[in-house]
Scaffold this motif. Structure first.
Motif, mmCIF file in Angstrom:
data_model
loop_
_atom_site.group_PDB
_atom_site.id
_atom_site.type_symbol
_atom_site.label_atom_id
_atom_site.label_comp_id
_atom_site.label_asym_id
_atom_site.label_seq_id
_atom_site.Cartn_x
_atom_site.Cartn_y
_atom_site.Cartn_z
ATOM 1 N N CYS A 303 0.908 -1.284 -0.003
ATOM 2 C CA CYS A 303 -0.135 -0.146 -0.070
ATOM 3 C C CYS A 303 0.929 1.217 0.185
ATOM 4 O O CYS A 303 1.985 1.241 0.473
ATOM 5 C CB CYS A 303 -0.822 0.146 1.103
ATOM 6 N N HIS A 304 0.317 2.184 -0.663
ATOM 7 C CA HIS A 304 1.238 3.590 -0.833
ATOM 8 C C HIS A 304 0.380 4.643 -0.263
ATOM 9 O O HIS A 304 -0.823 4.801 -0.232
ATOM 10 C CB HIS A 304 1.418 3.976 -2.371
ATOM 11 N N GLN A 305 1.079 5.760 0.253
ATOM 12 C CA GLN A 305 0.520 6.879 0.810
ATOM 13 C C GLN A 305 0.490 7.679 -0.544
ATOM 14 O O GLN A 305 1.206 7.707 -1.437
ATOM 15 C CB GLN A 305 1.348 7.753 1.651
ATOM 16 N N ILE A 306 -0.462 8.652 -0.586
ATOM 17 C CA ILE A 306 -0.440 9.870 -1.347
ATOM 18 C C ILE A 306 -0.097 11.054 -0.697
ATOM 19 O O ILE A 306 -0.681 11.517 0.470
ATOM 20 C CB ILE A 306 -1.820 10.205 -2.112
ATOM 21 N N VAL A 307 1.243 11.709 -1.226
ATOM 22 C CA VAL A 307 1.647 12.637 -0.562
ATOM 23 C C VAL A 307 1.656 13.901 -1.126
ATOM 24 O O VAL A 307 1.966 13.885 -2.388
ATOM 25 C CB VAL A 307 3.311 12.415 -0.132
ATOM 26 N N ARG A 308 1.506 15.287 -0.569
ATOM 27 C CA ARG A 308 1.964 16.537 -1.341
ATOM 28 C C ARG A 308 2.868 17.217 -0.578
ATOM 29 O O ARG A 308 2.830 17.693 0.495
ATOM 30 C CB ARG A 308 0.320 17.191 -1.252
ATOM 31 N N LEU A 309 3.416 18.020 -1.591
ATOM 32 C CA LEU A 309 4.343 19.178 -0.899
ATOM 33 C C LEU A 309 3.823 20.318 -1.940
ATOM 34 O O LEU A 309 3.540 20.576 -2.744
ATOM 35 C CB LEU A 309 5.824 19.162 -1.724
ATOM 36 N N SER A 310 3.333 21.456 -1.070
ATOM 37 C CA SER A 310 2.697 22.593 -1.278
ATOM 38 C C SER A 310 3.707 23.262 -2.039
ATOM 39 O O SER A 310 4.890 23.376 -2.122
ATOM 40 C CB SER A 310 2.079 23.286 -0.106
ATOM 41 N N LYS A 311 2.932 24.275 -2.739
ATOM 42 C CA LYS A 311 3.808 25.300 -3.580
ATOM 43 C C LYS A 311 4.727 26.189 -2.681
ATOM 44 O O LYS A 311 6.048 26.170 -3.046
ATOM 45 C CB LYS A 311 2.951 26.051 -4.258
ATOM 46 N N SER A 312 4.239 26.543 -1.404
ATOM 47 C CA SER A 312 5.249 27.359 -0.665
ATOM 48 C C SER A 312 6.131 26.563 -0.106
ATOM 49 O O SER A 312 7.374 27.285 -0.081
ATOM 50 C CB SER A 312 4.383 27.913 0.365
ATOM 51 N N ASN A 313 6.330 25.340 0.316
ATOM 52 C CA ASN A 313 7.168 24.538 0.832
ATOM 53 C C ASN A 313 7.969 24.168 -0.431
ATOM 54 O O ASN A 313 9.357 23.972 -0.207
ATOM 55 C CB ASN A 313 6.633 23.327 1.442
ATOM 56 N N PHE A 314 7.438 23.848 -1.488
ATOM 57 C CA PHE A 314 8.401 23.484 -2.718
ATOM 58 C C PHE A 314 9.339 24.430 -3.127
ATOM 59 O O PHE A 314 10.457 24.512 -3.097
ATOM 60 C CB PHE A 314 7.481 23.352 -3.806
ATOM 61 N N GLU A 315 8.957 26.120 -3.012
ATOM 62 C CA GLU A 315 9.713 27.162 -3.311
ATOM 63 C C GLU A 315 10.638 27.159 -2.129
ATOM 64 O O GLU A 315 11.876 27.543 -2.489
ATOM 65 C CB GLU A 315 8.689 28.144 -3.316
ATOM 66 N N SER A 316 10.310 27.170 -0.868
ATOM 67 C CA SER A 316 11.054 27.107 0.298
ATOM 68 C C SER A 316 12.556 26.431 -0.008
ATOM 69 O O SER A 316 13.583 26.581 0.503
ATOM 70 C CB SER A 316 10.707 26.950 1.615
ATOM 71 N N ILE A 317 12.067 25.016 -0.354
ATOM 72 C CA ILE A 317 13.333 23.727 -0.455
ATOM 73 C C ILE A 317 13.971 24.410 -1.564
ATOM 74 O O ILE A 317 15.288 24.500 -1.397
ATOM 75 C CB ILE A 317 12.784 22.579 -0.694
ATOM 76 N N ILE A 318 13.556 24.686 -2.731
ATOM 77 C CA ILE A 318 14.591 25.072 -3.892
ATOM 78 C C ILE A 318 15.331 26.243 -3.888
ATOM 79 O O ILE A 318 16.402 26.464 -4.592
ATOM 80 C CB ILE A 318 13.903 24.800 -5.325
ATOM 81 N N SER A 319 14.735 27.248 -3.083
ATOM 82 C CA SER A 319 15.401 28.524 -2.836
ATOM 83 C C SER A 319 16.461 28.576 -1.798
ATOM 84 O O SER A 319 17.056 29.707 -1.431
ATOM 85 C CB SER A 319 14.347 29.607 -2.473
ATOM 86 N N THR A 320 16.610 27.404 -0.976
ATOM 87 C CA THR A 320 17.548 27.433 0.121
ATOM 88 C C THR A 320 18.248 25.984 0.069
ATOM 89 O O THR A 320 17.801 25.089 -0.853
ATOM 90 C CB THR A 320 16.759 27.472 1.681
ATOM 91 N N GLN A 321 19.105 25.813 0.926
ATOM 92 C CA GLN A 321 20.042 24.527 0.945
ATOM 93 C C GLN A 321 19.278 23.588 1.976
ATOM 94 O O GLN A 321 19.682 22.375 1.963
ATOM 95 C CB GLN A 321 21.323 24.611 1.489
#
Length: 715
Positions: A303-321
């Motif tokens: 069985c799998h989870q369905i997981v979401r990364l929000s736009k704001s969290n996505f942008e936070s990750i790619i803009s920092t280390q």
């Protein structure tokens, strides 16, 4: 040709003309369905693929369709651009042993670009498989990305005569390394042979420049890539390859992997947890990312989870280390047993991917499909309320969503008596999904009259007086109106499942006068995570007990001839039929086993998935340290080889000489021992892989397999 063989051949030829649905897409306003089909082409010895278009009116009624199918057999991948201005096709042309690969860009009225990828020599073969392959357009329709094999480093013998002029002029190839041409280079195993190191390829159409994206760590293999919402990079999956040995990937959703983002200037970020197994990333309409996720290791599918990364969290990750260890949101969690939803019961997400286009028009709902007990069902997940609603076609059978656009859904539907058909529906507003109404687009072709009386009965069986945590399992009995001999048919995996959907094998058994019992023993998918996890350490015991229990229950039915029962199964299904014929030698009259697992202890050292042998025997898989005698004993004790001396039923073995999953000498060793014990035995060897799915292999093993069963049921 005997009358019996002639009857089988004619039945196979009849069924081979029935096409199957490969996929479908909707245009942006949901008024056109472009469908892809496949049909067996016996004279060519392979399947022919073709496309048919259907035009719909505002009521979703078909108002026009293609006069004839358009052959697309040499297309590896295709994708229509976001504004539908272009269609990209990666095509492979073969001439004998030589092959060339082209990227074609078609506008609405002409061929705009044709790029000879082979001549450019930037990368190796393009990946078009279901694990790595993808082809995606940028939002501005100026670029494409896809996955290909990295060009291997050149090598040559230490001693090799070279052209004098090149040596003297210093023009020799300095990138060539001597003495490395025979170094072993591992690949991804069964059905992914030759795929060793993947790369992300970007093609800029204005310049026709084809380049490899840099920045992915050397110990990672990327796949399933898509342009990120901002157009500044790509999102995809990477699998780590720095283990002592690379394990097989196909059918194994438990491999260490993570979701990544890579900018076009080489900045790399991990988006998902560091220790998980992930797949099928999809960009949300608001710019976030959704994917499927489960634990690493354990059962090969679960069985799998369905997981979401929000736009704001996505942008936070790619803009920092900073990497994502806590920012993802679980939209749908693992279902241990079952979850009651407002119009049914839900057992968890076992599908291995989302549709390429899977969003409602308002971006608030995700549409997906998964196995649910004896069917494939389709669902709507509300991202805000996290409510799930089933939207399957009401008739008994399986519904798989293929594409969603402008709130129009196109899906395939089939059951054991009805080949795949296309249906469409309009997704109603939030909260009203139960009112959904499906409309048929295509009609099933070439259905023989004698197939239409096939009936699929769902059986829910439960062990009484049992202390096991999981006591119940399910089966599908396919029968007719009259009494028939029974084919007892456990599935492979073991963590997969039979569903009520059309298959040529099931139809062939029915046309030849068999009833078939398809057993979803405990450990099968689609019945809750607890059932999946119940089987490891009980393999060769609980699954065998379930198969015999199911046999005994069905033998009581009036449509089954309990004196003429036989066994049929492949891979782990072959493991089970070998167990059953050894443990119950007087019950079953004949056996056909395709690439069966016979001895887990000997298989563990040579298969592309040695962890399977350990996990199913209830052991912790390890590659370092001592191989313990107790581990080998445990693997052997759960294997059917320990019962080989008791087998009486005539046994046919169908083996693939290129099988990386269950190497063919598992079957050869079994056959040798059967013959030594005086059991009628025949071995068929195919130049094929584990699935024996090439057309010539399929045709021969089905005809010879059914002939073997019919012949020995008469004795």
């Amino acid at each position: 040709m005997s009358p019996q063989i002639e009857k089988i051949v004619n039945a196979y030829k009849t069924l081979s003309k029935i096409p199957s649905i490969l996929g479908a897409r909707l245009n942006n306003n949901g008024t056109k369905v472009s469908s892809r089909w496949s049909v067996r082409n016996i004279d060519k010895g392979k399947n022919s693929q073709y496309m048919i278009d259907y035009s719909l009116d505002t009521d979703l009624k078909v108002v026009a369709e293609s006069d004839f199918g358009v052959d697309i057999s040499n297309e590896l991948l295709s994708a229509v651009s976001p504004k539908e201005s272009y269609k990209a096709v990666i095509r492979e042309d073969k001439n004998g042993k030589d092959k060339k690969c082209f990227l074609e860009i078609w506008s609405r009225n002409c061929l705009s670009h044709s790029i000879d990828l082979t001549a450019l020599d930037v990368h190796g073969d393009v990946y078009a498989d279901g694990e790595f392959g993808s082809l995606d357009w940028s939002a501005d329709e100026k670029s494409l990305i896809y996955i290909a094999e990295q060009k291997p480093k050149k090598s040559e013998p230490y001693i090799k005569r070279k052209l004098v002029d090149k040596e003297n002029n210093g023009d020799g190839d300095k990138k060539i390394t001597p003495g490395e041409e025979y170094i072993y280079k591992p690949d991804w195993g069964e059905q992914l042979v030759g795929k060793r190191r993947s790369v992300v390829v970007k093609c800029d159409l204005e310049t026709e420049a084809v380049t490899l994206l840099e920045g992915i760590p050397d110990n990672m293999c990327p796949g399933q890539v898509r342009f990120s919402a901002d157009g500044k990079g790509v999102v995809g999956v990477v699998w780590e390859i720095d283990d002592p040995s690379r394990l097989g990937l196909i059918f194994c959703t438990n491999r260490l992997s993570h979701i990544f983002w890579l900018s076009f200037d080489g900045v790399y970020r991990r988006l998902s947890k560091p220790v998980a197994s992930v797949r099928s990333p999809r960009i949300t309409p608001d710019g976030g990312v959704v994917w499927l996720q489960r634990t690493v290791g354990g059962p090969h599918h679960a069985c799998h989870q369905i997981v979401r990364l929000s736009k704001s969290n996505f942008e936070s990750i790619i803009s920092t280390q900073q990497t994502n260890d806590t920012k993802e949101e679980i939209l749908l969690d693992i279902v241990s047993e079952k979850l009651f939803i407002k119009n049914g019961t839900f057992y968890g997400m076992y599908g291995t991917s989302f549709p390429i286009k899977c969003w409602s028009d308002d971006g608030k709902r995700l549409i997906f499909s998964t196995i649910c007990l004896n069917e494939v069902n389709s669902y709507v997940l509300n991202l805000e309320t996290k409510e799930i609603t089933q939207i399957s076609i009401v008739d008994k059978g399986s519904t798989t969503v293929l594409c969603v656009s402008a709130d129009v859904i196109v899906a395939s539907y089939s059951n054991v008596a009805t080949p795949g058909q296309l249906y469409v529906t309009k997704l109603p507003e939030c909260g009203s999904e139960m009112s959904i109404e499906w409309k048929r687009v295509s009609l099933p072709a070439n259905i023989p009259e004698w197939l239409k009386d096939a009936q699929a009965e769902y059986l829910h069986l439960e062990h009484s007086n049992c202390d096991d945590d999981v006591k119940s399992f399910n089966c599908i009995l396919v029968s007719g109106k009259e009494k028939r001999p029974l084919v007892v048919w456990p599935h492979g995996g073991p963590h997969s499942a039979f569903v009520n959907a059309y298959s040529l094998e099931t139809a062939l058994f029915h046309l030849l006068g068999f009833a078939s019992l398809q057993i979803n023993y405990r450990g099968s998918t689609g019945a809750g995570e607890a059932s999946v996890c119940f089987l490891p350490k009980r393999v060769g015991n609980a699954d065998v007990v379930d198969c015999k229990f199911a046999t005994d229950e069905v033998a009581k039915q009036s449509v089954v001839d309990e004196r003429r029962m036989c066994l049929y199964g492949g891979s782990h299904g072959g493991f089970l039929v070998a167990h059953l014929s050894g443990q119950y030698p007087g019950v079953y009259k004949a056996v056909v086993a395709r690439n069966p697992v016979i001895d887990c202890s000997s298989m563990a050292g040579v298969t592309d998935i040695p962890d399977w042998c350990y996990v199913e025997a209830g052991l912790n898989y390890h590659e370092s340290g001592e191989v313990l005698e107790k581990e080998l004993v445990a693997m052997r004790r759960c294997s059917p080889i320990i019962h080989v001396h008791k087998v009486k039923a005539p046994t046919a073995l169908m083996l693939g000489s290129n099988d990386k999953r269950v190497p063919y000498y598992q079957g050869l060793d079994y056959a040798k021992r059967l013959k030594a014990n005086g059991v009628k035995t025949r071995v068929f060897m195919y130049e094929d892989n584990h699935s024996l799915s090439s057309l010539n292999s399929e045709m021969d093993n089905l005809i010879n397999g059914t002939d073997w069963l019919l012949t020995h049921l008469k004795e």
